[in-house]
Design a protein around this motif. Structure first.
Motif, short mmCIF file in Angstrom:
data_model
loop_
_atom_site.label_atom_id
_atom_site.label_comp_id
_atom_site.label_asym_id
_atom_site.label_seq_id
_atom_site.Cartn_x
_atom_site.Cartn_y
_atom_site.Cartn_z
N LEU A 13 0.74 -1.19 0.07
CA LEU A 13 0.03 -0.04 -0.06
C LEU A 13 0.84 1.22 -0.07
O LEU A 13 0.64 2.26 -0.76
CB LEU A 13 -0.95 0.04 1.15
CG LEU A 13 -2.17 -0.67 1.25
CD1 LEU A 13 -2.68 -1.03 2.41
CD2 LEU A 13 -3.13 -0.06 0.20
N ARG A 14 2.08 1.27 0.69
CA ARG A 14 2.90 2.19 0.92
C ARG A 14 3.58 2.52 -0.15
O ARG A 14 3.80 3.74 -0.73
CB ARG A 14 3.78 2.33 2.20
CG ARG A 14 4.90 3.33 2.28
CD ARG A 14 4.19 4.74 2.75
NE ARG A 14 3.55 4.65 3.90
CZ ARG A 14 3.95 4.87 5.03
NH1 ARG A 14 5.26 5.24 5.23
NH2 ARG A 14 3.14 5.04 5.90
N TRP A 15 3.78 1.40 -1.17
CA TRP A 15 4.64 1.50 -2.19
C TRP A 15 3.80 2.23 -3.42
O TRP A 15 4.32 2.94 -3.96
CB TRP A 15 5.02 -0.16 -2.78
CG TRP A 15 5.60 0.19 -4.15
CD1 TRP A 15 7.15 0.04 -4.26
CD2 TRP A 15 5.34 0.13 -5.58
NE1 TRP A 15 7.54 0.09 -5.66
CE2 TRP A 15 6.42 0.16 -6.36
CE3 TRP A 15 4.04 0.14 -6.16
CZ2 TRP A 15 6.25 0.44 -7.73
CZ3 TRP A 15 3.90 0.34 -7.52
CH2 TRP A 15 5.01 0.28 -8.16
N ILE A 16 2.40 1.89 -3.57
CA ILE A 16 1.53 2.63 -4.41
C ILE A 16 1.48 4.08 -4.12
O ILE A 16 1.64 5.00 -5.07
CB ILE A 16 0.02 2.04 -4.35
CG1 ILE A 16 0.12 0.47 -4.76
CG2 ILE A 16 -0.75 2.83 -5.45
CD1 ILE A 16 -1.07 -0.16 -4.94
N ALA A 17 1.43 4.44 -2.69
CA ALA A 17 1.32 5.70 -2.45
C ALA A 17 2.72 6.66 -2.89
O ALA A 17 2.70 7.76 -3.35
CB ALA A 17 1.28 6.05 -0.82
N ASN A 18 3.61 5.81 -2.65
CA ASN A 18 5.06 6.58 -3.03
C ASN A 18 5.38 6.77 -4.31
O ASN A 18 5.94 7.67 -4.96
CB ASN A 18 6.25 5.57 -2.01
CG ASN A 18 6.21 5.92 -0.66
OD1 ASN A 18 5.58 6.83 -0.32
ND2 ASN A 18 6.90 5.00 -0.17
N HIS A 19 5.01 5.52 -5.32
CA HIS A 19 5.44 5.39 -6.62
C HIS A 19 4.40 5.63 -7.66
O HIS A 19 4.70 5.97 -8.85
CB HIS A 19 6.09 4.14 -6.79
CG HIS A 19 7.26 3.75 -6.07
ND1 HIS A 19 8.73 4.11 -6.71
CD2 HIS A 19 7.40 3.27 -4.83
CE1 HIS A 19 9.42 3.87 -5.61
NE2 HIS A 19 8.91 3.45 -4.65
N GLU A 20 3.17 5.48 -7.24
CA GLU A 20 2.01 5.89 -8.21
C GLU A 20 0.88 6.82 -7.43
O GLU A 20 -0.08 6.45 -7.18
CB GLU A 20 1.45 4.60 -8.55
CG GLU A 20 2.46 3.80 -9.21
CD GLU A 20 1.81 2.14 -9.71
OE1 GLU A 20 0.63 2.11 -9.21
OE2 GLU A 20 2.44 1.66 -10.39
N PRO A 21 1.52 7.87 -7.05
CA PRO A 21 0.39 8.80 -6.10
C PRO A 21 -0.89 9.10 -6.78
O PRO A 21 -1.91 9.38 -6.23
CB PRO A 21 1.27 10.04 -5.86
CG PRO A 21 2.29 9.90 -7.02
CD PRO A 21 2.64 8.67 -7.25
N GLN A 22 -0.79 9.22 -8.17
CA GLN A 22 -2.29 9.49 -8.66
C GLN A 22 -3.27 8.64 -8.65
O GLN A 22 -4.16 8.47 -8.44
CB GLN A 22 -1.85 9.99 -10.17
CG GLN A 22 -1.16 11.18 -10.50
CD GLN A 22 -1.13 11.46 -11.73
OE1 GLN A 22 -0.67 10.69 -12.57
NE2 GLN A 22 -1.23 12.81 -12.29
#
Length: 495
Positions: free
Chosen positions: A136-145
């Protein structure tokens, strides 16, 4: 009839069963994992998982009367991560369980943020590539949109429950692998951590796998043929349902699953934990399990088959069976997608040691099977050190069709395995969940009937003991080299 559907790493299966456990009909469809970059493993949740549920149901109901279905349960590989919009449409491919190792930096970030010791104490295990929170944090960090647009998050089985019922739920065994968001002793979400990791995403309602999540909607009925209003149980991760179907109910009962990955689940009497294993909520309300899984097992055999020109697996197995134990000095480390249990190293890499011009394809396949089973021996030794004494070792999964694999496992580990009569996979356990969840059968109903034993072959213990000692030393001796190569692979993928 009870309908069980399971989405596995290599295939999806559905079964119709009667309340006494008789298999009425089955259907299977095969698929492949998407591996877009080193360390990534993904699936199209909408056009593979949900489409295959529809396909399997239509196939079964072309032969059987759908009106006789009185309950449904679904399971799937996991824990996975699917983020969707408000309509339940995925915004990116699903990120798979521990074979997807992309969130290494996020694991370190969350350990620093919340404290590694505190995370382990609350969740019963350390953060690893198996954990959902770092992804979940990876998506927030790398794919914020993508993350900003997301409104729900699911695992594989809960995504399918949502498609069937419109309900937003997650089962306890899966939730207990969403570290660091779940307290395994309290069996509830840790809301302050969820606010920091899931942020604006709501937390799904928690249910035990046999509890009814909802009923089949009109839209889902039109797509699948399952009657409107049919109860749908929460379901869970495939390995736990498969353990349930194999009769893992008492302390010390241990399931060994031969699949794309080799997985085990042991029933615990009381809470136990080990830094190299995972403590996870069990299928039955309030229960606990000790578990672990290798990253590549059946998938490694498939890879070998492909690079050997697509030779039929039965031919390769015949060649491997003709090779003596020990593969004439050929040894393989099966870390072709990093490794989960027992070394918890996403940057470990595969290794074939001892090659000579004498070795052929039969040696390669036998060395792969033996390497997988050496890893299994390490794991089972850890289980007895950390968990309960193994009272029964129950073998399940598609890999049992290759009798050589299970025989090597008994020879390498020195353990006898019980093989149930029905080994068609987690979908059979799903049908039992549906029967229990709808009140069709009593909660303690067990459909498992033993078929045969796999016992160690006399005379192999000495050689395998020598090979095992070398196997264990190879990783320690080559760890730094593996990590250096993993960095080179990562740079090559980025360029």
């Amino acid at each position: 009839m009870l309908l069980g559907v399971d989405i596995g790493t290599g295939s999806s299966k559905a079964v119709l069963a009667s309340p006494d456990g008789t298999v009425i009909d089955t259907a299977t469809v095969h698929h492949a994992v998407s591996l877009p970059r080193p360390g990534w493993a993904e699936f199209d949740a909408e056009n593979t998982w949900w489409a295959e549920v529809q396909h399997l149901c239509r196939e079964l109901f072309a032969r059987r009367d759908a009106r006789q279905v009185t309950g449904v349960a679904v399971s799937g590989m996991g824990p996975c991560l699917v983020v969707t919009d408000a309509r339940g449409v995925p915004l990116r491919p699903a990120i798979l369980y521990g074979v997807d190792t992309r969130a290494r930096r996020e694991i370190a970030e969350l350990n620093e943020e919340f404290g590694e010791a505190r995370i382990t104490a609350d969740g019963g295990k350390a953060l690893s590539s198996q954990s959902v929170g770092p992804k979940l944090r990876w998506i927030a960090n790398h794919e914020p949109q993508v993350f900003a647009a997301a409104r729900y998050w699911f695992s594989c089985s809960s995504f399918l429950v949502h498609k069937l019922t419109g309900e937003y739920i997650l089962d306890h065994p899966t939730a207990s692998q969403c570290d660091p968001l779940y307290d395994i002793r309290r069996r509830e979400w840790i809301t302050d951590r969820a606010a920091a990791v899931a942020r604006h995403l709501p937390l799904p309602r928690l249910l035990w796998p046999a509890e009814t999540a909802g009923q089949v909607t009109r839209e889902a009925a039109d797509l699948t043929g399952i009657p409107v209003g049919t109860p749908v149980c929460a379901g869970t991760v495939d390995a736990w349902v498969e353990a349930y179907s194999a009769g893992v109910r008492s302390s010390g009962d241990t399931m060994l699953m031969y699949g794309s990955t080799m997985f085990f689940v042991q029933q615990l009497r009381a809470f136990r934990s080990h830094p190299q294993l995972w403590t996870v909520s069990g299928v039955e309300p309030g229960s606990l399990t000790l578990s672990g899984g290798m990253s590549t097992s059946g998938s490694l055999l498939t890879w070998l088959q492909q690079i050997l020109g697509g030779t039929p697996m039965e031919v390769l197995l015949k060649d491997a069976a003709a090779v003596p134990a020990g593969a004439e000095g050929l040894l393989l480390l099966p870390y072709f997608a990093g490794e989960r249990t027992p070394i918890l190293d996403p940057d470990a890499r595969g290794m074939i040691m001892g090659l000579t011009l004498r070795h052929g394809r039969g040696h390669l396949l036998r060395a792969a099977l033996e390497g997988i089973c050496f890893g299994l021996r390490q794991t089972l030794d850890l289980v007895e050190e950390a968990g309960e004494p193994i009272t029964r070792l129950l073998a399940v999964g598609g890999g049992l069709k290759a009798g050589l694999w299970s025989q090597i496992a008994s020879d390498v580990t020195g353990r006898t395995q019980i093989v149930p009569k029905v080994t068609i996979g987690a979908s059979y356990g799903d049908a039992l969940l549906a029967a229990v969840g709808t009140g069709t059968v009593a909660p303690d109903t067990d459909w498992m009937k033993a078929d045969r034993l796999v016992e160690p072959t006399a005379g192999t213990a000495g050689l395998y003991g020598e090979m095992y000692a070398t196997y264990c030393s190879l990783y320690a001796s080559n760890r730094d080299h593996m990590h250096a190569l993993a960095r080179i692979q990562e740079k090559a993928a980025q360029s």
